[in-house]
Every structure is written in C-alpha cells, then in structure tokens.
Design a protein around this motif. Structure first.
Motif, PDB file in Angstrom:
ATOM      1  N   GLU A 229      -7.112  -1.704 -12.276  1.00 14.82           N
ATOM      2  CA  GLU A 229      -5.718  -2.114 -12.062  1.00 14.82           C
ATOM      3  C   GLU A 229      -5.507  -3.561 -12.510  1.00 14.82           C
TER       4      GLU A 229
ATOM      5  N   TRP B 171      -5.536  -2.524  -4.478  1.00 11.99           N
ATOM      6  CA  TRP B 171      -5.995  -1.215  -4.957  1.00 11.99           C
ATOM      7  C   TRP B 171      -7.469  -1.142  -5.347  1.00 11.99           C
TER       8      TRP B 171
ATOM      9  N   PHE C 109       0.146   2.385  -7.498  1.00 16.23           N
ATOM     10  CA  PHE C 109      -0.121   1.298  -8.437  1.00 16.23           C
ATOM     11  C   PHE C 109       0.829   1.379  -9.622  1.00 16.23           C
TER      12      PHE C 109
ATOM     13  N   LYS D 192      -9.489   1.778  -3.654  1.00 15.81           N
ATOM     14  CA  LYS D 192      -8.837   3.077  -3.477  1.00 15.81           C
ATOM     15  C   LYS D 192      -9.351   4.041  -4.534  1.00 15.81           C
TER      16      LYS D 192
ATOM     17  N   GLU E  15       0.812  -1.213   0.000  1.00 19.76           N
ATOM     18  CA  GLU E  15       0.000   0.000   0.000  1.00 19.76           C
ATOM     19  C   GLU E  15       0.848   1.268   0.000  1.00 19.76           C
TER      20      GLU E  15
END
Length: 121
Positions: free
Chosen positions: A80, A69, A16, A72, A12
C-alpha cells in the motif's frame, strides 16, 4: 503518525482502494507537521517546502496507509505504501502506458513499421 493513530477506527472502515482514491492530506495537516518540525528544531525553508509540497503530501499519505493497512492480510506485506508513492513516480507512470502495447507485441498482435527518412545524397 498521530493522525493515523488518532483516526485509526475511521480509517480502518475504509478500504485501501477508497483511501487511495479519496483521502487527501490537507493544508491543516501540513501545518501541524510544520509545527512539529519546528518544535524539533528542524529549520524549514519556505520555498523548498512549497516546491516539495506535492511530494510531502504523498509521502504522508503513504505512511498513513502503511500504518493502517500493513498487517491486513498478505502476510504483513506492505505494498500500500508503494501504491501511494507510485503516483509520484513519473517514470513508472510513463512505463505503465506501454504495458498494453508490450503485451500485444509479445503475442504478435502488434506489428509496427518503422520508417526512416532517407538522406538525399
């Protein structure tokens, strides 16, 4: 997904974009996956596994990306996963090489002459 859960805090901290560019599924990770498969009575054929290894690595990376992800921003949309998987899509990669050309054609900036060989009679 054990890897993603066990390494969530470190993952995290990455964006990404950095993950997609820098993160690599190692042979040790694949070995762990094979062990898990065997414990679940999945029969692995070594030749098939080795032939599919690049795809398997990409698939695992995509699942890790989705796990980390997916929530998020973007209202929980999960592109993603598809961004990682797109790297293995040869048709998509080839089509991306034509986008600039297509945009120029749409604006009338690119005109190409098509020449045909005339058949002699």
């Amino acid at each position: 997904m054990d890897y993603a859960n066990d390494n969530r805090k470190a993952l995290e901290k990455m964006t990404f974009k950095d993950f997609n560019k820098l993160f690599v599924i190692t042979d040790a990770m694949l070995s762990d996956m094979q062990k898990l498969a065997r414990r679940s009575d999945v029969k692995l054929r070594e030749n098939d596994f080795n032939r599919s290894k690049p795809y398997i690595k990409t698939q695992i990376k995509a699942y890790i990306a989705r796990n980390i992800w997916q929530n998020k921003g973007k209202n929980g949309l999960n592109n993603e996963y598809f961004q990682v998987m797109a790297q293995m899509d040869e048709t998509l990669q080839k089509s991306l090489t034509y986008i600039d050309k297509a945009e120029k054609m749409a604006r009338g900036e690119l005109v190409e002459t098509i020449s045909h060989n005339s058949r002699k009679q």
